[in-house]
Each structure stands twice: as C-alpha cells, then as structure tokens.
Motif scaffolding. Structure first.
Motif, mmCIF file in Angstrom:
data_model
loop_
_atom_site.group_PDB
_atom_site.id
_atom_site.type_symbol
_atom_site.label_atom_id
_atom_site.label_comp_id
_atom_site.label_asym_id
_atom_site.label_seq_id
_atom_site.Cartn_x
_atom_site.Cartn_y
_atom_site.Cartn_z
ATOM 1 N N SER A 5 -9.558 99.681 13.822
ATOM 2 C CA SER A 5 -9.783 98.326 14.339
ATOM 3 C C SER A 5 -10.868 97.613 13.541
ATOM 4 O O SER A 5 -10.768 96.415 13.250
ATOM 5 C CB SER A 5 -10.190 98.400 15.824
ATOM 6 N N ALA A 6 -11.904 98.371 13.173
ATOM 7 C CA ALA A 6 -12.982 97.781 12.370
ATOM 8 C C ALA A 6 -12.463 97.341 11.010
ATOM 9 O O ALA A 6 -12.831 96.273 10.499
ATOM 10 C CB ALA A 6 -14.115 98.787 12.213
ATOM 11 N N ALA A 7 -11.605 98.177 10.420
ATOM 12 C CA ALA A 7 -11.047 97.837 9.112
ATOM 13 C C ALA A 7 -10.185 96.594 9.192
ATOM 14 O O ALA A 7 -10.217 95.728 8.310
ATOM 15 C CB ALA A 7 -10.239 99.022 8.580
ATOM 16 N N GLU A 8 -9.398 96.481 10.269
ATOM 17 C CA GLU A 8 -8.540 95.310 10.438
ATOM 18 C C GLU A 8 -9.368 94.050 10.678
ATOM 19 O O GLU A 8 -9.029 92.959 10.206
ATOM 20 C CB GLU A 8 -7.575 95.542 11.602
ATOM 21 N N PRO A 66 -7.331 110.898 -9.961
ATOM 22 C CA PRO A 66 -7.680 109.465 -9.929
ATOM 23 C C PRO A 66 -6.823 108.670 -8.958
ATOM 24 O O PRO A 66 -7.304 107.735 -8.316
ATOM 25 C CB PRO A 66 -7.452 109.015 -11.369
ATOM 26 N N SER A 67 -5.556 109.044 -8.835
ATOM 27 C CA SER A 67 -4.664 108.325 -7.918
ATOM 28 C C SER A 67 -5.126 108.480 -6.467
ATOM 29 O O SER A 67 -4.948 107.565 -5.653
ATOM 30 C CB SER A 67 -3.234 108.844 -8.071
ATOM 31 N N ASP A 68 -5.736 109.625 -6.132
ATOM 32 C CA ASP A 68 -6.273 109.818 -4.781
ATOM 33 C C ASP A 68 -7.417 108.840 -4.514
ATOM 34 O O ASP A 68 -7.521 108.247 -3.435
ATOM 35 C CB ASP A 68 -6.788 111.253 -4.606
ATOM 36 N N TRP A 69 -8.292 108.699 -5.527
ATOM 37 C CA TRP A 69 -9.427 107.794 -5.376
ATOM 38 C C TRP A 69 -8.965 106.338 -5.271
ATOM 39 O O TRP A 69 -9.442 105.580 -4.421
ATOM 40 C CB TRP A 69 -10.376 107.963 -6.562
ATOM 41 N N LEU A 70 -8.010 105.940 -6.112
ATOM 42 C CA LEU A 70 -7.505 104.572 -6.067
ATOM 43 C C LEU A 70 -6.834 104.277 -4.724
ATOM 44 O O LEU A 70 -6.969 103.171 -4.185
ATOM 45 C CB LEU A 70 -6.513 104.340 -7.207
ATOM 46 N N ASP A 75 -6.447 101.237 -0.196
ATOM 47 C CA ASP A 75 -5.737 101.260 1.086
ATOM 48 C C ASP A 75 -6.399 102.105 2.161
ATOM 49 O O ASP A 75 -5.889 102.171 3.285
ATOM 50 C CB ASP A 75 -4.306 101.769 0.880
ATOM 51 N N GLY A 76 -7.499 102.766 1.837
ATOM 52 C CA GLY A 76 -8.155 103.587 2.841
ATOM 53 C C GLY A 76 -7.463 104.902 3.123
ATOM 54 O O GLY A 76 -7.696 105.521 4.166
ATOM 55 N N LYS A 77 -6.617 105.366 2.184
ATOM 56 C CA LYS A 77 -5.964 106.656 2.374
ATOM 57 C C LYS A 77 -7.021 107.758 2.418
ATOM 58 O O LYS A 77 -7.935 107.780 1.591
ATOM 59 C CB LYS A 77 -4.980 106.922 1.233
ATOM 60 N N PRO A 78 -6.955 108.668 3.392
ATOM 61 C CA PRO A 78 -8.015 109.668 3.572
ATOM 62 C C PRO A 78 -8.256 110.521 2.327
ATOM 63 O O PRO A 78 -7.334 110.847 1.582
ATOM 64 C CB PRO A 78 -7.484 110.531 4.717
ATOM 65 N N LEU A 79 -9.538 110.867 2.138
ATOM 66 C CA LEU A 79 -9.964 111.764 1.072
ATOM 67 C C LEU A 79 -10.571 113.021 1.688
ATOM 68 O O LEU A 79 -10.973 113.008 2.856
ATOM 69 C CB LEU A 79 -11.026 111.085 0.198
ATOM 70 N N PRO A 80 -10.683 114.099 0.919
ATOM 71 C CA PRO A 80 -11.434 115.251 1.415
ATOM 72 C C PRO A 80 -12.871 114.849 1.723
ATOM 73 O O PRO A 80 -13.386 113.849 1.206
ATOM 74 C CB PRO A 80 -11.382 116.235 0.240
ATOM 75 N N GLU A 81 -13.540 115.647 2.539
ATOM 76 C CA GLU A 81 -14.915 115.323 2.920
ATOM 77 C C GLU A 81 -15.841 115.286 1.710
ATOM 78 O O GLU A 81 -16.758 114.461 1.644
ATOM 79 C CB GLU A 81 -15.423 116.351 3.933
ATOM 80 N N LYS A 82 -15.615 116.175 0.740
ATOM 81 C CA LYS A 82 -16.476 116.233 -0.442
ATOM 82 C C LYS A 82 -15.605 116.168 -1.702
ATOM 83 O O LYS A 82 -15.371 117.168 -2.361
ATOM 84 C CB LYS A 82 -17.312 117.509 -0.417
ATOM 85 N N PRO A 83 -15.150 114.965 -2.066
ATOM 86 C CA PRO A 83 -14.293 114.848 -3.253
ATOM 87 C C PRO A 83 -15.101 114.954 -4.537
ATOM 88 O O PRO A 83 -16.297 114.646 -4.582
ATOM 89 C CB PRO A 83 -13.689 113.453 -3.105
ATOM 90 N N MET A 84 -14.447 115.378 -5.590
ATOM 91 C CA MET A 84 -15.066 115.539 -6.910
ATOM 92 C C MET A 84 -14.014 115.233 -7.966
ATOM 93 O O MET A 84 -12.857 115.645 -7.834
ATOM 94 C CB MET A 84 -15.577 116.967 -7.068
ATOM 95 N N LEU A 85 -14.406 114.500 -9.024
ATOM 96 C CA LEU A 85 -13.490 114.226 -10.128
ATOM 97 C C LEU A 85 -14.014 114.901 -11.388
ATOM 98 O O LEU A 85 -15.179 114.723 -11.761
ATOM 99 C CB LEU A 85 -13.364 112.720 -10.361
ATOM 100 N N LEU A 86 -13.168 115.689 -12.033
ATOM 101 C CA LEU A 86 -13.507 116.375 -13.271
ATOM 102 C C LEU A 86 -12.744 115.728 -14.415
ATOM 103 O O LEU A 86 -11.513 115.587 -14.349
ATOM 104 C CB LEU A 86 -13.128 117.856 -13.191
#
Length: 210
Positions: A5-8, A66-70, A75-86
């Motif tokens: 609701s906050a996002a909307e 990178p597609s996960d981050w984008l 769009d606010g698609k969920p990420l892991p709690e501690k994401p990392m990009l190598l």
C-alpha cells in the motif's frame, strides 16, 4: 500488505530512493595462478578466491544476477536479504577453471565483462602496458557459460580509454561490443563496464545512449 500500500501511495521509485537496499559489488580481473609478468594488483590466487566466496556464503550472502537487481529497482521484485554482485573484467579463459566451478558450488551468480574484439584471442591492451598476454574466453566458452547461468556484459570492442577518444569512436566501441556480445550469447545485453574504469561526461552520455 502495508508495504504494498505504501508503494502504491508513494510510488515505487520514491519509496526505493528513501529506503532502498544497497548492493555490495566485488570486482575481479584475473583469478588463478600468479603470472610471472602480470599486474599483481589485478590477480587473485584460486585458493584465496575460494576462501572469499566461502566466507560470503557462510555469512548469508547470495550472489545475484544484474537482472535480479534491475527487477528490484524497477518493479520491487523481492531480493535475498543479503544480495551480492560479483563482476569479472576482461573475460580471461582462467574463469573456466578457477571461477565458474566455485560460483556454481556456492550457488552464486556472476557477471563477466567482455572486450569483444579479443574473444578467443588475448589481452593485447595489457601487452602495450608491458604485461604478458593471457588467453581470453572464446565464443563457444562464453555461450556455454551463459547457458549455465553466468551473465555477460559489454566492455567495449578494443578496450580503449574512452576519455581519450572522440565521441563517434566511443559510439562504435559501445554499440559494436553490445552487438557482438548479443550475437554470441543470443540474448539481450544490458550491462556495460568502462575499460580501466575511466569515463567522463562524454563517455557517460554515449553509454546511456547504448
């Protein structure tokens, strides 16, 4: 439901800019046995690399693509709690033996930046700096790694310092590298890394355009 609701109400981009996640990025170049005449600041031994990835995995980090981050940014698609990009610049062939198996073992993604003029060849740009040549991944190896879940990004065609060339040539370097790489991986390429990490306003405008 509260956050949706906050996002909307506020709009996703406003909410993200105020409370968004941070994404740690680790950048590597050459991973493998030390070379006799190669920049030591750009090399990490295999055992040390394995130890670093093991350390991250034990502490709950998850290597994302990178597609996960984008997808999260847009769009606010969920990420892991501690994401990392190598990320891995220059697409050295040693990635096949010393990086990809480690990433697969720990379930990490990875992003490799390719100077497409040297696919299947070697790092000629480093030879001009007095360093020995190292073989680069060929098209078949890149295509196989991409099918196994590794992401690939453009890194120009010939690895020039983009701050030292004119805009028409920058455009050719950027558009050409993306086109070359998309032909190899048979998919859209959405990531780009500046050679040497050097850029100015002119190079940034060209990168945004392509």
């Amino acid at each position: 439901q509260f956050f949706r609701s906050a996002a909307e109400s506020a709009g996703w981009h406003h909410l993200q800019s105020s409370f968004g996640k941070r994404l740690p990025v680790l950048m590597y170049h050459h991973v493998g046995p030390p070379q006799k005449n190669f920049d030591p600041d750009l090399t990490i031994p295999t055992d040390k690399f394995k130890a670093q990835i093991r350390y991250l995995a034990m502490r709950g980090y998850v290597g994302i693509r990178p597609s996960d981050w984008l997808a999260w940014v847009r769009d606010g698609k969920p990420l892991p709690e501690k994401p990392m990009l190598l990320t891995f610049d220059d697409a050295f062939e040693d990635l096949n033996d010393h990086v990809f198996p480690v990433l697969e073992h720990y379930g990490f993604g990875g992003l490799v930046f390719v100077a497409t003029h040297y696919v299947g060849r070697a790092n000629i740009w480093d030879e001009l700096r007095g360093f020995d040549l190292l073989p680069c991944l060929d098209a078949g190896q890149i295509r196989q790694a991409a099918s196994d879940g590794i992401d690939f990004g453009a890194h120009s065609r010939s690895h020039p310092d983009l701050t030292k060339i004119e805009e028409p040539k920058i455009n050719k370097e950027l558009a050409g590298s993306r086109s070359d790489l998309e032909h190899i991986v048979r998919d859209r390429v959405t990531s780009f890394a500046y050679p040497y990490g050097h850029y100015d306003a002119k190079a940034a405008v060209c990168a945004a355009r392509h």
